[in-house]
Design an enzyme around this catalytic site. Structure first.
Site, mmCIF file in Angstrom:
data_model
loop_
_atom_site.group_PDB
_atom_site.id
_atom_site.type_symbol
_atom_site.label_atom_id
_atom_site.label_comp_id
_atom_site.label_asym_id
_atom_site.label_seq_id
_atom_site.Cartn_x
_atom_site.Cartn_y
_atom_site.Cartn_z
ATOM 1 N N ASP A 9 0.858 -1.173 0.000
ATOM 2 C CA ASP A 9 0.000 0.000 0.000
ATOM 3 C C ASP A 9 0.909 1.243 0.000
ATOM 4 O O ASP A 9 2.042 1.182 0.480
ATOM 5 C CB ASP A 9 -0.881 -0.032 1.245
ATOM 6 N N ASP A 11 -0.126 5.056 0.669
ATOM 7 C CA ASP A 11 -0.349 6.102 1.677
ATOM 8 C C ASP A 11 -0.520 5.500 3.068
ATOM 9 O O ASP A 11 -1.365 4.639 3.284
ATOM 10 C CB ASP A 11 -1.587 6.924 1.296
HETATM 11 MG MG LIG Z 1 -2.955 3.263 3.268
#
Ligand SMILES: [Mg+2]
Ligand SMILES: [Zn+2]
Length: 190
Positions: A9, A11
């Site tokens: 992932d 962010d």
């Molecule tokens: Mg995230």
């Protein structure tokens, strides 16, 4: 022979969470991000970003901006001798996006579409791979693709840990990306 990968992932996992990051200057890797990725690069894992970017569909920024953001992140990583091998992002949203992004796609996490596409494109073996993220949708996405999943406590992770949805289960819950990489490297050498 297909390779193992670490799906990441973006962010809250690789960079500091900013709600819908919309300025390239606001990209802030964690202090350990380049070191953690370099360890994965050297251990032979493909490093693949898997990120929902519904800000595209919502009209906050365009796809070119997302690509420019990834190029800027690559440049920061290169200074740490680290690299991301591929980026996949979902620009859609099922309700709050404008055409052509308004749709119930197969790529928006927690659906596993981006991981499945990466496995086909790059000849990756999900069964030997791991997804790392700061939200339960990341964990669910990895598991749906047949990979192990790690929840990290950076970004939204500490809050998410306290509110697991019914049936949610991570293979590990760890403080940050570097701890997750340590867990992967230890578990793969057994
Ligand atoms: Mg995230
Ligand atoms: Zn999508």
């Amino acid at each position: 022979m297909s390779r193992p990968a670490v799906f990441l992932d973006r962010d809250g996992t690789l960079i500091v969470e900013r709600d819908h990051l919309d300025r390239i200057e606001a990209i802030q890797p964690f202090p350990w991000t380049a070191d953690a990725l370099r360890l994965l690069n050297r251990a032979g894992y493909a490093t693949v970003v898997i990120t929902n970017q519904s800000g595209v569909g919502r009209g906050f920024f365009d796809e070119a901006f997302v690509r420019a953001t990834h190029a800027a992140f690559d440049a920061k990583l290169a200074k740490g001798d680290a690299r991301i091998d591929a980026y996949y992002f979902c620009p859609h949203h099922p309700e709050e996006a404008r055409p052509p992004y308004l749709r119930a796609c197969e790529c928006r996490k927690p659906k596993p579409g981006m991981i499945e596409r990466a496995c086909r494109d790059l000849d990756l073996d999900p069964a030997r791979s791991v997804m790392i993220g700061d939200r339960w949708i990341d964990v669910a996405c990895g598991r749906a693709a047949g990979a192990r999943s790690v929840l990290v406590r950076t970004g939204y992770g500490a809050r998410e840990e306290r509110h697991p949805p019914d049936g949610a289960r991570a293979d590990a819950i760890l403080n940050n990306l570097m701890e997750a990489v340590g867990w992967i490297l230890r578990s793969s050498s057994r």
